[in-house]
Design an enzyme around this catalytic site. Sequence first.
Site, short mmCIF file in Angstrom:
data_model
loop_
_atom_site.label_atom_id
_atom_site.label_comp_id
_atom_site.label_asym_id
_atom_site.label_seq_id
_atom_site.Cartn_x
_atom_site.Cartn_y
_atom_site.Cartn_z
N VAL A 49 -20.40 -11.24 62.70
CA VAL A 49 -19.65 -10.56 61.64
C VAL A 49 -19.96 -11.20 60.30
CG1 VAL A 49 -17.33 -10.13 60.75
CG2 VAL A 49 -17.78 -9.91 63.19
N CYS A 50 -20.11 -10.37 59.27
CA CYS A 50 -20.21 -10.86 57.89
C CYS A 50 -19.44 -9.90 56.99
CB CYS A 50 -21.67 -10.98 57.46
SG CYS A 50 -22.52 -9.39 57.29
N ALA A 51 -19.59 -10.04 55.69
CA ALA A 51 -18.80 -9.23 54.77
C ALA A 51 -19.22 -7.76 54.77
CB ALA A 51 -18.88 -9.79 53.35
N MET B 241 -16.97 -6.65 57.43
CA MET B 241 -15.52 -6.71 57.28
C MET B 241 -14.98 -5.62 56.36
SD MET B 241 -14.32 -9.07 59.28
CE MET B 241 -12.72 -9.62 58.66
#
Length: 384
Positions: free
Chosen positions: A78-80, A107
């Site tokens: 997961v990242c932004a 996200m």
Amino acid sequence: MTMNAAAGMKKMSAKELAQIVIDRAEWFILDVRNESEFNDWKIEGDKIEFINIPYFEQLEGVDSVLDKIPQHKKVLVVCAKEGSSKFVAEQIVEAGRSDIYYLEGGMKAWSEHVEPVKIGDLKTGGAIYQFVRIGKGCLSYMVISDGEAAVVDTSRMTEVYEQFAQEMNVSIRHTIDTHLHADHISGGKKLAEKTGAAYWLPPKDAAEVTFSYEKLNEGKEIAVGYTTIKIQPIYSPGHTIGSTSLMVDDTYLLTGDILFIASIGRPDLAGKAEDWVQDLRNTLYKRYKELSDELIVLPAHFGKGSELGEGGRVAARMGDLFRMNPGLNIQDEAEFRRTVTENLPPQPHSYQEIRQTNMGKLSPSEEEQREMEIGPNRCAVHDK
């Protein structure tokens, strides 16, 4: 979930992730955002493990990461926004690992996904649905009867309500905000304009709004459909001076941000905590106490994944909350005042700008609205 042929990794949508959280499935999350972003807001679930190793620490390779990832669990990176997680997931796959996924849209997508779930039927044939914005902790509602619908505490992603109304073959006649929101941008006015519906707002929260609206006053009955189903406002100040609960079908109580399943609303987001403490206590300990213990409480937010019930629903009997909710069991008034004014969780990101936007004073772009809303729900006292 679809295969990425070039990298051999798989992508997961926010909707698929929401189902994993709702189903309490076992997963491992590798979050590659900066530590401060991770500590501020993360994906949580009953059986989800996670670790934070920032992307910049993995630019030279993922060898140091591999021994920190379980061998026999599915892994979601997961990242932004998506790009960094795709890069890291690809490196892990190339190192020989399987069952590696990345979150499509990052996200940002997680923050915006809204999942509709049915709460229950109404006495004369209608139904009430809860729209769970699981990554943000926001809850909104649609009351349906005889081909008509009312939407309560609408999120800014108004398309989900339009699509659902189309699927249910109903017309949206009303949009209602229980109060002037400070942690997310309301889509109530926008949805009303798109559908020709009436937009309702408590007048005591609307002193500075720049647009016209219908006044959500106690004693006002908002009919939905041609049956006896009515939405009845109950003035319940404390989170804001205008906060208004909605009694639906004498069965459901939509409490806005006054009462949650595991906590109570905070009174400080308009800068008037000391002024509103007594209002909050009166609403919770007197006004709500006069209501039936059998009412199903439906709040506008939840704080933790543990508040999600079967199918992702967030609901509880009023009587059970008076027994179990810590915010409803502080008998000493001085202690109550300290609880709701001191050592509170951080205030929501950009909450002043969000309030200004909900008043019609600011008109941020879509991308600016996304940035303003990023982060967790922080409307409750006990969300630390």
